[in-house]
Motif scaffolding. Structure first.
Motif, short mmCIF file in Angstrom:
data_model
loop_
_atom_site.label_atom_id
_atom_site.label_comp_id
_atom_site.label_asym_id
_atom_site.label_seq_id
_atom_site.Cartn_x
_atom_site.Cartn_y
_atom_site.Cartn_z
N GLU B 106 57.07 73.03 1.62
CA GLU B 106 57.23 72.45 0.28
C GLU B 106 57.60 73.48 -0.77
O GLU B 106 58.39 73.20 -1.68
CB GLU B 106 55.94 71.73 -0.15
N ASP B 107 57.04 74.71 -0.66
CA ASP B 107 57.37 75.74 -1.65
C ASP B 107 58.84 76.14 -1.55
O ASP B 107 59.49 76.44 -2.55
CB ASP B 107 56.44 76.96 -1.53
N VAL B 108 59.38 76.09 -0.33
CA VAL B 108 60.79 76.42 -0.12
C VAL B 108 61.68 75.32 -0.72
O VAL B 108 62.67 75.62 -1.40
CB VAL B 108 61.08 76.64 1.39
N ALA B 109 61.30 74.08 -0.49
CA ALA B 109 62.06 72.96 -1.07
C ALA B 109 62.07 73.07 -2.59
O ALA B 109 63.11 72.88 -3.24
CB ALA B 109 61.46 71.63 -0.63
N GLY B 110 60.91 73.41 -3.15
CA GLY B 110 60.80 73.55 -4.61
C GLY B 110 61.65 74.69 -5.14
O GLY B 110 62.36 74.54 -6.15
N ALA B 121 68.63 79.18 2.19
CA ALA B 121 68.67 80.41 1.40
C ALA B 121 67.27 80.74 0.87
O ALA B 121 66.80 81.88 0.95
CB ALA B 121 69.66 80.27 0.25
N ALA B 122 66.58 79.73 0.32
CA ALA B 122 65.24 79.95 -0.22
C ALA B 122 64.27 80.41 0.87
O ALA B 122 63.36 81.21 0.60
CB ALA B 122 64.73 78.66 -0.88
N ASP B 125 64.24 84.17 1.26
CA ASP B 125 63.39 84.85 0.28
C ASP B 125 61.94 84.85 0.74
O ASP B 125 61.23 85.86 0.61
CB ASP B 125 63.50 84.16 -1.08
N LYS B 126 61.50 83.71 1.26
CA LYS B 126 60.12 83.64 1.75
C LYS B 126 59.91 84.63 2.90
O LYS B 126 58.89 85.32 2.97
CB LYS B 126 59.80 82.22 2.20
N ALA B 127 60.90 84.72 3.79
CA ALA B 127 60.80 85.66 4.92
C ALA B 127 60.73 87.10 4.41
O ALA B 127 59.96 87.91 4.92
CB ALA B 127 61.99 85.48 5.86
N ALA B 128 61.54 87.40 3.38
CA ALA B 128 61.57 88.77 2.85
C ALA B 128 60.22 89.18 2.31
O ALA B 128 59.87 90.37 2.30
CB ALA B 128 62.64 88.88 1.76
N SER B 129 59.44 88.20 1.85
CA SER B 129 58.13 88.52 1.27
C SER B 129 57.07 88.79 2.33
O SER B 129 55.96 89.21 2.02
CB SER B 129 57.67 87.36 0.37
N PRO B 142 75.19 78.94 6.81
CA PRO B 142 75.85 80.12 6.28
C PRO B 142 75.19 80.60 4.99
O PRO B 142 75.18 81.80 4.72
CB PRO B 142 77.29 79.65 6.02
N THR B 143 74.61 79.69 4.21
CA THR B 143 73.94 80.10 2.97
C THR B 143 72.76 81.03 3.27
O THR B 143 72.41 81.88 2.45
CB THR B 143 73.43 78.88 2.17
N ALA B 144 72.14 80.88 4.45
CA ALA B 144 71.06 81.81 4.84
C ALA B 144 71.62 83.20 5.06
O ALA B 144 71.04 84.20 4.61
CB ALA B 144 70.36 81.31 6.11
N LEU B 145 72.79 83.30 5.71
CA LEU B 145 73.40 84.61 5.93
C LEU B 145 73.82 85.25 4.61
O LEU B 145 73.64 86.46 4.41
CB LEU B 145 74.63 84.50 6.84
#
Lengths: 212, 212
Positions: B106-110, B121-122, B125-129, B142-145
């Motif tokens: 849900e936090d990713v959807a938000g 893509a969002a 960011d969560k993975a990077a944290s 592709p937006t993830a890449l």
């Protein structure tokens, strides 16, 4: 961007529509069977492989029958957890259906070992025992298609639709031709070696999206 | 059998080995980079598409580095539930890793809605944290890449490996070239439009099977 690579500006909500536009453009005047276009195009969308425009075989009335059965709550049996993960289960549930995958079931593993067969084949026997309207979406195991053929020939199963799209090199081509040889079983089959769990799931989803 | 279709007699346990034999035969003298053969062949096994023998690009030392990191317990981040379903999680867990997929969070959807971006893509960011050694297996978006590229350029993420194999028509080719333009990021990329969650999962599994 520090490189010369240029991204096309497309809003997130418009990516799928833009993809289908490109697919339609590139298909050009390739003849598709009326009523099957959304399925063929979604297979190309999932694979970026235009070979599906030629390899997909639909028995007469298969799509219409499948749509009617899904609308009435038919469930889907698939041969991989990936296939199950890919099918739009919320959309299916809206009409009353669910997705079954028996591949990880202990009784199926036991039956396969006892019978010297694959878990995929044994899971078709388990599906046959459900006694409810079923669509089979087979994206991995040719042995599942062979077992479906046998169960149908023995009069023990009457699938509402077989989506026969296993991928690979051993008995894949033959298992698909076996399904196509059945006179009274509606089917959607990707002739040849290509297919996959992703293709099985995307054909299910294409049907579900056609209902709306 | 009432038809003339002949099935090859192969025991269930031998189907995969027989498939790899056929793939090796048909590849003939196609040159493959030493040490990448099990990955290329598994992609062909998963897709029945020999195009992967030409489209897969490996940065130097990427496979060796990924194997070392997996052996030391690195985890995998993927952009689809299908990818997660397809990765051999028991094998990964044996070395201490797990599979993350944040697409349904849900936090990713938000965050995606707030930022006018995609959930894929969002979820990067969560993975990077997470701040742990990660292999990214991107088979769909592709937006993830593109987001991974930005995070790396900004110095906020240093992936141990990017498996860049999204499939499709909008920014797929470009997003893969962006990843290949990164000088210090190990990657395995399927150039062009083809790929998929199944290919992402099968490259992860090929790496895991190389560990044994």
């Amino acid at each position: 961007m520090e490189t010369h690579i240029e991204l096309e500006k497309v809003l997130p909500a418009e990516i799928e529509a833009r993809s289908f536009e490109i697919i339609t453009e590139e298909l050009g005047d390739m003849p598709l069977i009326p009523g099957t276009e959304p399925i063929v195009k979604r297979c190309i969308h999932t694979s970026a492989d235009f070979a599906y425009a030629r390899s997909l075989h639909f028995t007469e009335g298969a799509v219409e029958h499948a749509l009617e059965m899904l609308r009435n709550g038919a469930s889907i049996v698939t041969d991989t957890q990936m296939g199950r993960a890919g099918i739009n289960k919320a959309r299916l549930a809206k009409y009353g259906g669910q997705v079954y995958c028996f591949m990880s079931d202990e009784d199926v593993a036991g039956a396969a070992k006892a019978g010297g067969t694959t878990r995929a084949a044994a899971s078709m026997d388990k599906a046959a025992s459900l006694g409810e309207p079923l669509i089979f979406a087979i994206g991995n195991a040719p042995t599942a298609l062979v077992r479906l053929y046998e169960l149908i020939q023995e009069g023990r199963l009457r699938p509402e639709l077989i989506i026969g799209v296993p991928v690979g090199f051993v008995n894949v081509v033959q298992s698909k031709e076996l399904i196509l040889s059945l006179k009274d079983t509606p089917s959607i089959v990707a002739r040849g070696r290509k297919g996959g769990s992703n293709i099985a799931a995307c054909i299910c989803n294409a049907l579900l999206y056609m209902l709306d």
